[in-house]
Motif scaffolding. Structure first.
Motif, PDB file in Angstrom:
ATOM      1  N   ARG A  23       0.825  -1.207   0.000  1.00 52.14           N
ATOM      2  CA  ARG A  23       0.000   0.000   0.000  1.00 52.14           C
ATOM      3  C   ARG A  23       0.858   1.255   0.000  1.00 52.14           C
ATOM      4  N   ARG A  24       1.985   1.199   0.677  1.00 54.50           N
ATOM      5  CA  ARG A  24       2.858   2.376   0.676  1.00 54.50           C
ATOM      6  C   ARG A  24       3.396   2.645  -0.732  1.00 54.50           C
ATOM      7  N   ILE A  25       3.711   1.576  -1.467  1.00 50.73           N
ATOM      8  CA  ILE A  25       4.148   1.756  -2.851  1.00 50.73           C
ATOM      9  C   ILE A  25       3.013   2.339  -3.690  1.00 50.73           C
ATOM     10  N   ALA A  26       1.828   1.700  -3.604  1.00 53.24           N
ATOM     11  CA  ALA A  26       0.696   2.135  -4.422  1.00 53.24           C
ATOM     12  C   ALA A  26       0.316   3.576  -4.133  1.00 53.24           C
ATOM     13  N   LEU A  34      -4.934   3.327 -11.091  1.00 47.94           N
ATOM     14  CA  LEU A  34      -5.093   2.459 -12.246  1.00 47.94           C
ATOM     15  C   LEU A  34      -5.897   1.204 -11.927  1.00 47.94           C
ATOM     16  N   PHE A  35      -6.292   1.002 -10.673  1.00 52.74           N
ATOM     17  CA  PHE A  35      -7.017  -0.216 -10.319  1.00 52.74           C
ATOM     18  C   PHE A  35      -8.325  -0.348 -11.097  1.00 52.74           C
ATOM     19  N   ALA A  90      -5.828  -4.336  -7.164  1.00 47.65           N
ATOM     20  CA  ALA A  90      -6.657  -3.892  -6.043  1.00 47.65           C
ATOM     21  C   ALA A  90      -6.681  -4.942  -4.941  1.00 47.65           C
ATOM     22  N   ALA A  91      -6.587  -6.234  -5.308  1.00 49.40           N
ATOM     23  CA  ALA A  91      -6.574  -7.303  -4.306  1.00 49.40           C
ATOM     24  C   ALA A  91      -5.323  -7.211  -3.437  1.00 49.40           C
ATOM     25  N   LEU A  92      -4.178  -6.945  -4.051  1.00 47.39           N
ATOM     26  CA  LEU A  92      -2.949  -6.775  -3.271  1.00 47.39           C
ATOM     27  C   LEU A  92      -3.039  -5.532  -2.389  1.00 47.39           C
TER      28      LEU A  92
END
Length: 219
Positions: A23-26, A34-35, A90-92
């Motif tokens: 989540r920190r990366i995203a 982009l999800f 989005a699942a990750l």
């Protein structure tokens, strides 16, 4: 979306390991926008994570990025530019698994996103493909949301990556009166402005060495 400044410091100094979570990366590089974008919107583009050492002379080649997902760990290898195809999921994001980045040098890192063309010739790329890629990028951002499209950076440059080594030239053909071209640096990358290529919509940028990747670079 493609110009990010998320800095990391090594968590384990001796092993040059950086520990964070998906989540920190995203959130840091805006991948989460982009999800909800359909891949069919941008079939010619690949969005990849890019890790840049703050000490630019150092290479990250041979480094790894591991996503320790519950179902199965995902292990990815960095190229010499620090690029890696991290899953946009989005699942990750919901699971938020730990992420471990291991690099051969103890340096601070910055994370960003690069936009690659999936298709190009071994010796270069058509101007029409570059323009198509730019349009697909804009369409993907509009699908993500009007405010994403409004705030995201434009892509005014193309970066052509070739094997590292002696400088070689990439040239717009047919050759224009302005002689549009670029010369690769020590890493094997050269840059051109899309505006300089626009006058030759049927042209092609040809290189004297095999092309490894073609990117649209943000501003």
């Amino acid at each position: 979306m493609a110009a990010i400044g998320l800095s990391l410091l090594p968590a384990v100094q001796a092993q040059h390991v950086y520990e964070l979570d998906y989540r920190r990366i995203a959130d840091g590089v805006n991948l989460k926008y982009l999800f909800k974008v359909s891949p069919q919107t941008y079939p010619d583009l690949a969005f990849r994570l890019r890790l840049s050492p703050l000490e630019r002379a150092l290479s990250l080649e041979g480094g790894t990025l591991e996503i320790l997902a519950a179902a199965a760990p995902i292990s990815l290898r960095l190229d010499r530019f620090g690029s890696v195809a991290v899953p946009i999921s989005a699942a990750l994001y919901r699971e938020n698994p730990p992420v471990r980045i291991t690099v051969p040098a103890k340096v601070g890192l910055q994370l960003g996103v690069e936009v690659r063309l999936k298709r190009h010739g071994l010796d270069g790329v058509a101007v029409a493909q570059l323009e198509q890629g730019r349009r697909q990028y804009q369409a993907a951002l509009r699908e993500a949301g009007w405010w994403v499209a409004r705030l995201a950076p434009s892509l005014p440059r193309v970066v052509i990556r070739m094997p590292a080594g002696p400088a070689v030239r990439c040239q717009l053909e047919p050759v224009s009166a302005q002689g549009v071209g670029c010369v690769s640096n020590a890493q094997g990358a050269c840059r051109l402005r899309l505006a300089d290529l626009a006058a030759s919509p049927a042209g092609r940028v040809m290189c004297q060495r095999e092309v490894e990747a073609v990117l649209l670079e943000a501003e």
